[in-house]
Design a protein around this motif. Structure first.
Motif, PDB file in Angstrom:
ATOM      1  N   VAL A  24       0.852  -1.190   0.000  1.00 44.86           N
ATOM      2  CA  VAL A  24       0.000   0.000   0.000  1.00 44.86           C
ATOM      3  C   VAL A  24       0.887   1.239   0.000  1.00 44.86           C
ATOM      4  CG1 VAL A  24      -1.471   1.412   1.495  1.00 44.86           C
ATOM      5  CG2 VAL A  24      -2.069  -0.967   1.069  1.00 44.86           C
ATOM      6  N   LEU A  25       0.555   2.195  -0.863  1.00 44.36           N
ATOM      7  CA  LEU A  25       1.155   3.525  -0.800  1.00 44.36           C
ATOM      8  C   LEU A  25       0.153   4.415  -0.076  1.00 44.36           C
ATOM      9  CD1 LEU A  25       2.625   3.973  -4.403  1.00 44.36           C
ATOM     10  CD2 LEU A  25       3.590   2.770  -2.432  1.00 44.36           C
ATOM     11  N   LEU A  26       0.516   4.922   1.084  1.00 44.15           N
ATOM     12  CA  LEU A  26      -0.440   5.539   1.998  1.00 44.15           C
ATOM     13  C   LEU A  26      -0.091   6.985   2.327  1.00 44.15           C
ATOM     14  CD1 LEU A  26      -2.833   5.227   4.024  1.00 44.15           C
ATOM     15  CD2 LEU A  26      -1.164   4.344   5.672  1.00 44.15           C
ATOM     16  N   ASP A  27      -1.077   7.858   2.184  1.00 47.45           N
ATOM     17  CA  ASP A  27      -0.932   9.254   2.613  1.00 47.45           C
ATOM     18  C   ASP A  27      -1.345   9.371   4.080  1.00 47.45           C
ATOM     19  OD1 ASP A  27      -0.537  11.968   2.595  1.00 47.45           O
ATOM     20  OD2 ASP A  27      -2.380  12.439   1.514  1.00 47.45           O
ATOM     21  N   ILE A  28      -0.911  10.435   4.745  1.00 43.44           N
ATOM     22  CA  ILE A  28      -1.313  10.658   6.135  1.00 43.44           C
ATOM     23  C   ILE A  28      -2.564  11.513   6.219  1.00 43.44           C
ATOM     24  CG2 ILE A  28      -0.690  11.928   8.235  1.00 43.44           C
ATOM     25  CD1 ILE A  28       2.025  10.776   8.146  1.00 43.44           C
ATOM     26  N   TYR A  29      -2.648  12.544   5.401  1.00 49.70           N
ATOM     27  CA  TYR A  29      -3.739  13.512   5.523  1.00 49.70           C
ATOM     28  C   TYR A  29      -4.980  13.056   4.764  1.00 49.70           C
ATOM     29  CZ  TYR A  29      -0.087  16.608   7.253  1.00 49.70           C
ATOM     30  OH  TYR A  29       0.941  17.157   7.975  1.00 49.70           O
ATOM     31  N   PHE A  30      -6.092  12.891   5.506  1.00 49.27           N
ATOM     32  CA  PHE A  30      -7.392  12.573   4.921  1.00 49.27           C
ATOM     33  C   PHE A  30      -8.446  13.443   5.590  1.00 49.27           C
ATOM     34  CE2 PHE A  30      -5.152   8.825   3.575  1.00 49.27           C
ATOM     35  CZ  PHE A  30      -5.789   8.439   2.414  1.00 49.27           C
ATOM     36  N   PRO A  31      -9.500  13.800   4.841  1.00 52.87           N
ATOM     37  CA  PRO A  31     -10.547  14.654   5.428  1.00 52.87           C
ATOM     38  C   PRO A  31     -11.242  14.023   6.631  1.00 52.87           C
ATOM     39  CG  PRO A  31     -10.739  14.585   3.034  1.00 52.87           C
ATOM     40  CD  PRO A  31      -9.739  13.545   3.421  1.00 52.87           C
ATOM     41  N   GLU A  32     -11.487  12.703   6.583  1.00 55.90           N
ATOM     42  CA  GLU A  32     -12.317  12.064   7.612  1.00 55.90           C
ATOM     43  C   GLU A  32     -11.535  11.159   8.551  1.00 55.90           C
ATOM     44  OE1 GLU A  32     -15.319  10.041   5.468  1.00 55.90           O
ATOM     45  OE2 GLU A  32     -16.218  11.850   4.636  1.00 55.90           O
ATOM     46  N   THR A  33     -10.280  10.895   8.240  1.00 60.18           N
ATOM     47  CA  THR A  33      -9.498  10.001   9.083  1.00 60.18           C
ATOM     48  C   THR A  33      -8.038  10.405   8.987  1.00 60.18           C
ATOM     49  OG1 THR A  33      -9.028   7.675   9.616  1.00 60.18           O
ATOM     50  CG2 THR A  33      -9.152   8.270   7.270  1.00 60.18           C
ATOM     51  N   ASN A  34      -7.178   9.610   9.576  1.00 59.36           N
ATOM     52  CA  ASN A  34      -5.754   9.896   9.587  1.00 59.36           C
ATOM     53  C   ASN A  34      -5.007   8.676   9.060  1.00 59.36           C
ATOM     54  OD1 ASN A  34      -2.963   9.808  10.894  1.00 59.36           O
ATOM     55  ND2 ASN A  34      -3.617  11.870  11.426  1.00 59.36           N
ATOM     56  N   GLY A  35      -4.018   8.924   8.198  1.00 58.82           N
ATOM     57  CA  GLY A  35      -3.280   7.819   7.615  1.00 58.82           C
ATOM     58  C   GLY A  35      -2.567   6.961   8.640  1.00 58.82           C
ATOM     59  N   LEU A  36      -2.181   7.566   9.773  1.00 62.72           N
ATOM     60  CA  LEU A  36      -1.527   6.789  10.816  1.00 62.72           C
ATOM     61  C   LEU A  36      -2.503   5.810  11.463  1.00 62.72           C
ATOM     62  CD1 LEU A  36       0.639   9.614  12.387  1.00 62.72           C
ATOM     63  CD2 LEU A  36       1.433   7.717  10.963  1.00 62.72           C
ATOM     64  N   GLU A  37      -3.778   6.205  11.561  1.00 63.65           N
ATOM     65  CA  GLU A  37      -4.796   5.278  12.056  1.00 63.65           C
ATOM     66  C   GLU A  37      -5.014   4.144  11.056  1.00 63.65           C
ATOM     67  OE1 GLU A  37      -8.272   7.565  12.821  1.00 63.65           O
ATOM     68  OE2 GLU A  37      -7.353   8.742  14.432  1.00 63.65           O
ATOM     69  N   LEU A  38      -4.996   4.478   9.765  1.00 67.36           N
ATOM     70  CA  LEU A  38      -5.113   3.444   8.740  1.00 67.36           C
ATOM     71  C   LEU A  38      -3.914   2.504   8.786  1.00 67.36           C
ATOM     72  CD1 LEU A  38      -6.414   5.552   5.714  1.00 67.36           C
ATOM     73  CD2 LEU A  38      -7.739   3.991   7.162  1.00 67.36           C
ATOM     74  N   LEU A  39      -2.733   3.058   9.052  1.00 69.51           N
ATOM     75  CA  LEU A  39      -1.533   2.230   9.168  1.00 69.51           C
ATOM     76  C   LEU A  39      -1.686   1.223  10.302  1.00 69.51           C
ATOM     77  CD1 LEU A  39       1.443   1.579   8.493  1.00 69.51           C
ATOM     78  CD2 LEU A  39       2.094   3.443  10.056  1.00 69.51           C
ATOM     79  N   ARG A  40      -2.192   1.672  11.450  1.00 73.31           N
ATOM     80  CA  ARG A  40      -2.401   0.748  12.578  1.00 73.31           C
ATOM     81  C   ARG A  40      -3.426  -0.319  12.215  1.00 73.31           C
ATOM     82  NH1 ARG A  40      -1.542   5.606  15.528  1.00 73.31           N
ATOM     83  NH2 ARG A  40      -3.743   6.171  15.434  1.00 73.31           N
ATOM     84  N   MET A  41      -4.497   0.090  11.522  1.00 77.93           N
ATOM     85  CA  MET A  41      -5.529  -0.864  11.119  1.00 77.93           C
ATOM     86  C   MET A  41      -4.966  -1.906  10.164  1.00 77.93           C
ATOM     87  SD  MET A  41      -7.734  -1.586   8.352  1.00 77.93           S
ATOM     88  CE  MET A  41      -7.960  -0.056   7.434  1.00 77.93           C
ATOM     89  N   ILE A  42      -4.156  -1.476   9.212  1.00 78.55           N
ATOM     90  CA  ILE A  42      -3.551  -2.425   8.265  1.00 78.55           C
ATOM     91  C   ILE A  42      -2.639  -3.392   9.004  1.00 78.55           C
ATOM     92  CG2 ILE A  42      -1.927  -2.622   6.330  1.00 78.55           C
ATOM     93  CD1 ILE A  42      -3.059   0.086   5.314  1.00 78.55           C
ATOM     94  N   GLY A  43      -1.861  -2.868   9.954  1.00 82.96           N
ATOM     95  CA  GLY A  43      -0.959  -3.728  10.719  1.00 82.96           C
ATOM     96  C   GLY A  43      -1.685  -4.766  11.549  1.00 82.96           C
ATOM     97  N   GLN A  44      -2.880  -4.434  12.028  1.00 75.48           N
ATOM     98  CA  GLN A  44      -3.647  -5.359  12.868  1.00 75.48           C
ATOM     99  C   GLN A  44      -4.483  -6.340  12.059  1.00 75.48           C
ATOM    100  OE1 GLN A  44      -5.893  -2.692  15.345  1.00 75.48           O
ATOM    101  NE2 GLN A  44      -4.111  -1.982  16.487  1.00 75.48           N
ATOM    102  N   GLU A  45      -5.082  -5.866  10.955  1.00 78.36           N
ATOM    103  CA  GLU A  45      -6.059  -6.683  10.244  1.00 78.36           C
ATOM    104  C   GLU A  45      -5.573  -7.227   8.899  1.00 78.36           C
ATOM    105  OE1 GLU A  45      -9.883  -4.789  10.027  1.00 78.36           O
ATOM    106  OE2 GLU A  45      -9.595  -3.775  11.948  1.00 78.36           O
ATOM    107  N   PHE A  46      -4.514  -6.641   8.344  1.00 83.56           N
ATOM    108  CA  PHE A  46      -4.021  -7.086   7.036  1.00 83.56           C
ATOM    109  C   PHE A  46      -2.502  -7.257   7.130  1.00 83.56           C
ATOM    110  CE2 PHE A  46      -7.828  -4.543   6.477  1.00 83.56           C
ATOM    111  CZ  PHE A  46      -8.625  -5.364   5.696  1.00 83.56           C
ATOM    112  N   ARG A  47      -2.102  -8.238   7.887  1.00 85.60           N
ATOM    113  CA  ARG A  47      -0.701  -8.385   8.271  1.00 85.60           C
ATOM    114  C   ARG A  47       0.200  -8.796   7.112  1.00 85.60           C
ATOM    115  NH1 ARG A  47      -0.005  -8.095  13.619  1.00 85.60           N
ATOM    116  NH2 ARG A  47       1.997  -9.177  13.522  1.00 85.60           N
ATOM    117  N   GLN A  48      -0.382  -9.278   6.005  1.00 83.30           N
ATOM    118  CA  GLN A  48       0.427  -9.648   4.841  1.00 83.30           C
ATOM    119  C   GLN A  48       0.663  -8.473   3.907  1.00 83.30           C
ATOM    120  OE1 GLN A  48       1.884 -12.687   4.582  1.00 83.30           O
ATOM    121  NE2 GLN A  48       1.025 -12.964   6.621  1.00 83.30           N
TER     122      GLN A  48
END
Length: 241
Positions: free
Chosen positions: A60-84
Motif C-alpha cells: 500500500v502507498l499511503l498518505d497521512i492527511y485525509f478529510p475524515e481520518t488519519n493515515g496513521l490510524e489506517l496504518l495501525r488498522m492495516i498492521g492489525q487486520e491485514f498483516r500480509q
C-alpha cells in the motif's frame, strides 16, 4: 499477467490518497517500474477497507492527511487486520512525531511529497528485493540466519553499497544526485542551476556542481539561453544520447 523477466507475478499495489490527481501521478510512477501493478486507488476510508478486503494487495502507498481520518490510524488498522500487506508512506507530513509513529508502525519507507520518480523507483526496487527474498526464504526454510536478516533490513549488501559509493566523486551524494536527475527528467523545459536548486531544495552552487557532474557523465546537456536582458544563462536538459 506474469513478470516475464523472473517468471513471477507482479507485486500488487493499492494507492490510498484522497487527491485523485496525486493518486494518478503515483500510479504512473509505480507502473513505470517493472514487476509492479496498481490494482486499485482508494480516496476515502470506506474505499480503503473495501479494497483491502477484496483486493488483498501486497503493498500500500499511503498518505497521512485525509478529510475524515488519519493515515496513521489506517496504518495501525492495516498492521492489525491485514498483516500480509506492507506499507510505504507517501505524504507531505513533516512533523517529527508523525515520522516516528509511522516508523514504529512498520512502514517500509517514508517518502516526502512532492515525489520524484527516481526516489520512488529506488524504494520500489528495494521493496521488490525484500518481497521476493521473504517468499523465497519461506519456501526453502521456516528459519532464517542472521546474515539473511541483515540483508533484509539493510537492502543491498555492504560490499555492493561501497562499490556504488566509489563510483561517485567526492562531494557528490547519490540521493541528491537522484533528485537532480529526477527534477531535470520531469521538467517540460531546460532548467537553470537556480531553478533546479529550488525544485530540489539545495543551494544554487550545490545544484550547479551536480549538474556539471552530470554533463561530464553525458547524462545531461548544457546550453546557453540568451534572454532579452542581462548575461546568457547556462541551462540543462536531458541528454539526447
Amino acid at each position: 499477467m506474469e513478470n516475464k523477466m523472473e517468471g513471477r507475478f507482479p507485486i500488487q499495489v493499492l494507492i490510498i490518497e484522497d487527491d485523485e490527481r496525486i493518486a494518478e501521478i503515483n500510479r504512473r510512477f509505480v507502473e513505470k517500474v517493472e514487476g509492479f501493478s496498481v490494482i486499485g486507488m482508494a480516496t476515502d476510508e470506506t474505499q480503503v477497507v473495501e479494497m483491502l478486503q477484496v483486493l488483498e494487495p501486497d503493498l500500500v502507498l499511503l498518505d497521512i492527511y485525509f478529510p475524515e481520518t488519519n493515515g496513521l490510524e489506517l496504518l495501525r488498522m492495516i498492521g492489525q487486520e491485514f498483516r500480509q500487506t506492507d506499507v510505504i508512506m507517501i505524504t507531505a507530513a513533516k512533523e517529527v512525531d508523525a515520522v516516528r509513529e509511522a516508523i514504529r508502525g512498520g512502514v517500509f519507507d517514508y517518502i516526502m511529497k512532492p515525489v520524484l520518480f527516481n526516489r520512488m523507483r529506488e524504494t520500489l526496487l528495494r521493496y521488490q528485493t525484500f518481497y521476493h527474498t521473504i517468499r523465497q526464504l519461506r519456501r526453502e526454510n521456516a528459519h532464517i540466519s542472521q546474515d539473511e536478516i541483515d540483508r533484509l533490513l539493510q537492502g543491498p549488501g555492504k560490499k555492493e553499497a561501497q562499490v556504488v559509493g566509489v563510483s561517485l566523486p567526492k562531494g557528490i551524494d547519490k540521493l541528491t544526485l537522484d533528485k537532480i536527475i529526477g527534477a531535470i527528467a520531469e521538467a517540460d523545459a531546460p532548467l537553470t542551476a537556480e531553478q533546479t536548486a529550488k525544485l530540489v531544495g539545495v543551494s544554487r552552487s550545490t545544484a550547479r556542481r551536480y549538474l556539471e557532474h552530470l554533463v561530464v557523465e553525458n547524462k545531461l546537456r548544457a546550453d546557453l539561453s540568451y534572454g532579452d536582458v542581462g548575461r546568457p544563462e547556462r541551462v540543462y536538459r536531458k541528454s539526447i544520447n
